[in-house]
Design a protein around this motif. Sequence first.
Motif, PDB file in Angstrom:
ATOM      1  N   ILE A 209       0.798  -1.223   0.000  1.00  0.00           N
ATOM      2  CA  ILE A 209       0.000   0.000   0.000  1.00  0.00           C
ATOM      3  C   ILE A 209       0.832   1.275   0.000  1.00  0.00           C
ATOM      4  N   SER A 210       2.126   1.163   0.300  1.00  0.00           N
ATOM      5  CA  SER A 210       2.934   2.384   0.382  1.00  0.00           C
ATOM      6  C   SER A 210       2.983   3.108  -0.957  1.00  0.00           C
ATOM      7  N   ARG A 211       2.887   2.369  -2.066  1.00  0.00           N
ATOM      8  CA  ARG A 211       2.941   3.028  -3.369  1.00  0.00           C
ATOM      9  C   ARG A 211       1.651   3.796  -3.686  1.00  0.00           C
ATOM     10  N   LEU A 212       0.584   3.533  -2.925  1.00  0.00           N
ATOM     11  CA  LEU A 212      -0.656   4.287  -3.121  1.00  0.00           C
ATOM     12  C   LEU A 212      -0.572   5.673  -2.497  1.00  0.00           C
ATOM     13  N   ILE A 213       0.402   5.844  -1.623  1.00  0.00           N
ATOM     14  CA  ILE A 213       0.531   7.104  -0.890  1.00  0.00           C
ATOM     15  C   ILE A 213       1.625   7.935  -1.558  1.00  0.00           C
ATOM     16  N   THR A 214       1.243   9.030  -2.148  1.00  0.00           N
ATOM     17  CA  THR A 214       2.186   9.860  -2.895  1.00  0.00           C
ATOM     18  C   THR A 214       2.674  11.028  -2.038  1.00  0.00           C
ATOM     19  N   ASP A 215       3.769  11.632  -2.487  1.00  0.00           N
ATOM     20  CA  ASP A 215       4.304  12.803  -1.789  1.00  0.00           C
ATOM     21  C   ASP A 215       3.217  13.876  -1.669  1.00  0.00           C
ATOM     22  N   GLY A 216       3.175  14.522  -0.510  1.00  0.00           N
ATOM     23  CA  GLY A 216       2.202  15.587  -0.294  1.00  0.00           C
ATOM     24  C   GLY A 216       0.857  15.112   0.213  1.00  0.00           C
ATOM     25  N   SER A 217       0.694  13.797   0.442  1.00  0.00           N
ATOM     26  CA  SER A 217      -0.586  13.280   0.944  1.00  0.00           C
ATOM     27  C   SER A 217      -0.780  13.655   2.406  1.00  0.00           C
ATOM     28  N   THR A 218      -2.051  13.739   2.804  1.00  0.00           N
ATOM     29  CA  THR A 218      -2.406  13.881   4.217  1.00  0.00           C
ATOM     30  C   THR A 218      -2.901  12.529   4.684  1.00  0.00           C
ATOM     31  N   ILE A 219      -2.393  12.046   5.810  1.00  0.00           N
ATOM     32  CA  ILE A 219      -2.703  10.679   6.227  1.00  0.00           C
ATOM     33  C   ILE A 219      -3.430  10.628   7.565  1.00  0.00           C
ATOM     34  N   GLN A 220      -4.202   9.573   7.709  1.00  0.00           N
ATOM     35  CA  GLN A 220      -4.842   9.204   8.977  1.00  0.00           C
ATOM     36  C   GLN A 220      -4.638   7.719   9.167  1.00  0.00           C
ATOM     37  N   THR A 221      -4.309   7.317  10.361  1.00  0.00           N
ATOM     38  CA  THR A 221      -4.183   5.886  10.638  1.00  0.00           C
ATOM     39  C   THR A 221      -4.909   5.538  11.924  1.00  0.00           C
ATOM     40  N   SER A 354     -12.242  14.093  -0.540  1.00  0.00           N
ATOM     41  CA  SER A 354     -10.984  14.789  -0.756  1.00  0.00           C
ATOM     42  C   SER A 354     -10.543  14.689  -2.210  1.00  0.00           C
ATOM     43  N   SER A 355      -9.873  15.728  -2.697  1.00  0.00           N
ATOM     44  CA  SER A 355      -9.293  15.686  -4.035  1.00  0.00           C
ATOM     45  C   SER A 355      -8.187  14.643  -4.066  1.00  0.00           C
ATOM     46  N   ASN A 356      -8.350  13.641  -4.925  1.00  0.00           N
ATOM     47  CA  ASN A 356      -7.406  12.524  -5.031  1.00  0.00           C
ATOM     48  C   ASN A 356      -7.279  11.748  -3.723  1.00  0.00           C
ATOM     49  N   GLY A 357      -8.357  11.741  -2.931  1.00  0.00           N
ATOM     50  CA  GLY A 357      -8.338  11.010  -1.670  1.00  0.00           C
ATOM     51  C   GLY A 357      -8.458   9.512  -1.874  1.00  0.00           C
ATOM     52  N   LYS A 358      -7.985   8.761  -0.870  1.00  0.00           N
ATOM     53  CA  LYS A 358      -8.058   7.300  -0.918  1.00  0.00           C
ATOM     54  C   LYS A 358      -8.363   6.778   0.477  1.00  0.00           C
ATOM     55  N   SER A 359      -9.310   5.858   0.580  1.00  0.00           N
ATOM     56  CA  SER A 359      -9.504   5.142   1.841  1.00  0.00           C
ATOM     57  C   SER A 359      -9.018   3.717   1.632  1.00  0.00           C
ATOM     58  N   ILE A 360      -8.155   3.268   2.531  1.00  0.00           N
ATOM     59  CA  ILE A 360      -7.537   1.949   2.421  1.00  0.00           C
ATOM     60  C   ILE A 360      -7.878   1.149   3.663  1.00  0.00           C
ATOM     61  N   LEU A 361      -8.493  -0.003   3.459  1.00  0.00           N
ATOM     62  CA  LEU A 361      -8.799  -0.921   4.554  1.00  0.00           C
ATOM     63  C   LEU A 361      -7.805  -2.070   4.507  1.00  0.00           C
ATOM     64  N   ILE A 362      -7.232  -2.375   5.652  1.00  0.00           N
ATOM     65  CA  ILE A 362      -6.122  -3.315   5.736  1.00  0.00           C
ATOM     66  C   ILE A 362      -6.536  -4.504   6.593  1.00  0.00           C
ATOM     67  N   LEU A 363      -6.251  -5.714   6.127  1.00  0.00           N
ATOM     68  CA  LEU A 363      -6.478  -6.893   6.948  1.00  0.00           C
ATOM     69  C   LEU A 363      -5.547  -8.010   6.517  1.00  0.00           C
ATOM     70  N   THR A 364      -5.080  -8.775   7.485  1.00  0.00           N
ATOM     71  CA  THR A 364      -4.341  -9.986   7.135  1.00  0.00           C
ATOM     72  C   THR A 364      -5.341 -10.985   6.569  1.00  0.00           C
ATOM     73  N   ALA A 395      -6.546  -4.120   1.208  1.00  0.00           N
ATOM     74  CA  ALA A 395      -5.203  -4.691   1.103  1.00  0.00           C
ATOM     75  C   ALA A 395      -5.020  -5.861   2.055  1.00  0.00           C
ATOM     76  N   THR A 396      -4.417  -6.925   1.541  1.00  0.00           N
ATOM     77  CA  THR A 396      -3.912  -8.023   2.370  1.00  0.00           C
ATOM     78  C   THR A 396      -2.454  -8.237   1.984  1.00  0.00           C
ATOM     79  N   GLU A 397      -1.814  -9.242   2.578  1.00  0.00           N
ATOM     80  CA  GLU A 397      -0.428  -9.523   2.209  1.00  0.00           C
ATOM     81  C   GLU A 397      -0.310 -10.070   0.790  1.00  0.00           C
ATOM     82  N   TYR A 398      -1.463 -10.370   0.145  1.00  0.00           N
ATOM     83  CA  TYR A 398      -1.435 -10.902  -1.220  1.00  0.00           C
ATOM     84  C   TYR A 398      -1.778  -9.853  -2.277  1.00  0.00           C
ATOM     85  N   GLY A 399      -1.920  -8.590  -1.865  1.00  0.00           N
ATOM     86  CA  GLY A 399      -2.133  -7.552  -2.856  1.00  0.00           C
ATOM     87  C   GLY A 399      -3.142  -6.507  -2.426  1.00  0.00           C
ATOM     88  N   VAL A 400      -3.380  -5.558  -3.339  1.00  0.00           N
ATOM     89  CA  VAL A 400      -4.337  -4.478  -3.117  1.00  0.00           C
ATOM     90  C   VAL A 400      -5.325  -4.454  -4.273  1.00  0.00           C
TER      91      VAL A 400
END
Length: 638
Positions: A209-221, A354-364, A395-400
């Motif tokens: 998922i790190s490649r989905l996050i570009t320079d200048g992004s605002t993040i929440q975790t 958000s402009s160019n926003g992304k929500s990413i849900l993560i699970l093993t 996203a899982t360990e097998y892809g996004v």
Amino acid sequence: MPKTTYWADAYVQKACSAADALQHLRPGQRVFIGSSCGEPQHLVNELSKVSERFTDIEIVRLLSVDSGPLTLIANRSHSQQLNIRSFYLGSASPTKIKKNQRFITPINLSQIPHLFKSRLMPLNVALIQASPPDDFGWMSLGVSVDINMAACESADLVICQVNPNMPRVLGRSFIHVNDVDFIVEHEEELLTIQPLPEMETANIIAKHISRLITDGSTIQTSLGVTNDATMVCLAEKNDLGVHSQYLSEPMMRLFSMGVITNKKKGFNNGKLVAGSAVGSFMLYEFIDDNPSIEFHPSDYINNPTIIGRHNQMVTLNTAMAIDLTGQVAADALPLNNYTGINGLLDFTRGAAMSSNGKSILILTSTSDNDKTSRIVPHMADTAVVVPRGDVQFVATEYGVVNLFGKTLQERAMALISIAHPDFRDELFSQAKELNLIDTGRQFKQAIKGVYPLKYEETIQIKGIPINFRPARTVDERSIQEHYYNMNRGDIISRFFHEKKSFVHPQIETTYEIDYINDLTIVATIGELGFEKIIAVGEYFRNPIVNMAEIAFSVSREYQGMGIAKILQEKLAVAAKDNDIKGLIAYTSPQNKGMIRLFNHLPYKIHTEKDEDMIILNCLFSEPEPKDPKTKDPLPHFS
């Protein structure tokens, strides 16, 4: 108590012991307890000691996964002494939560302040914790502002535990001495959480998922192992910003490394904005009087409209399960006391604004030591936290995969492709039974292939970022569109005959691949899930001779940019990795481009004719470096 014009006099008059302050509680009242690591432990312990003299006291708080003394008393007295009202949006599936689920009030964190301030749920008493007052009488709520501020502003009676260990955090975190009724001075260590254990699956997911996050992004975790791993993978990013329900240890590290600068948020520039801090004493020292950090109440932090004002808002949250239609269950993590679940839907919807926003849900992909799949056919007795219409990246360990705008069949196929390989055949069969997948589709063993992330790479060519990556099952439609848009000559060069149809059975070997014996690498532009495939490179292993036959197609407008050469290089690397002896290509004498391309390979090229075809092949055991300009073998020097 009469008002005074000087706060210091009021402070002295209001100071008392916890026991004295709690004498003002009455049976049947509603009592708010400060949340997360800002919980006033001394007041809570004193309340538990005197609870026997109360009846029907209702404790209002965010859910704490830890079974504290108040919950134990509520269970022991069958809620006759104390009753608990826990704000919690999760599914309440874990055993620790399920046994007390009758106390749960499902609600988004952004809505709780309104519940208090409107007096729809009037608070009689608020037990909170704050820093000592400054020279003007202002005390900071410190590590936990979220819903504590609204409780202070709404409660009839406010009892404040003043703790010198509470950091003074800037922003809208301050309450005045004149606005509290009793002050209990008590120094104690703030609640902290232990460092989370490192998990290899979490690190793999983070790389995806790190490649989905570009320079200048605002993040929440949210809080959790995978999100901590993601923070580590963001170390090479630039000018990230933070607008988050929780501030955590990994964010502090990224800030100290200069990765988080908050310069390009587009809103609250220069400020790291959060509602609470959950971590170690070092984190609490970091936020103390730090002018680059502001804490605000949850009706601001978790307001989807506010969230949506940020540039490239990326939300990273942990899920516990997802069904094949995209419905998501989420729950508190067993590794810490605090959930982060109440803000999940707020931030998911805010990112969509958000402009160019992304929500990413993560699970093993699995739980119970790989015995249970977290990707399930359908939600049975588990509550849905995120509706399928709000889900974007998973996203899982097998892809996004990106579920936004996808049909139920596309969603099912996408989620099966990132499920644990041991469960994919069962999920495929169950999806067909549920009519989520066309009954004519057959399960191919290739669907169990493990996506090789190492072959992904984004390369700038003539100012265009082009992503080179292995194909996935979900690429079916994009690959079809690529072929349908090719001109007649390119189709004949690729397939050796005129072809007007590219239906599923005719091209399924292009994307239903095992990544070892058959591999397709595509070149794409655009956002994951809505990419345009501009080139396709494939190899098919002939097990008899252990050679890989390669073929290419490049969209007309992208020809002459060296894309096919990059695809060929990547296929050669993958073939060598998979112990294939070499490459072979079949082409016509007129296909000068393919002949030239193959001769770029840094191996000795063998050429032979077979009727009207030319057969080119090379062995990886016969290296022969080529001049990049002439493609001639480089001279050997002794």
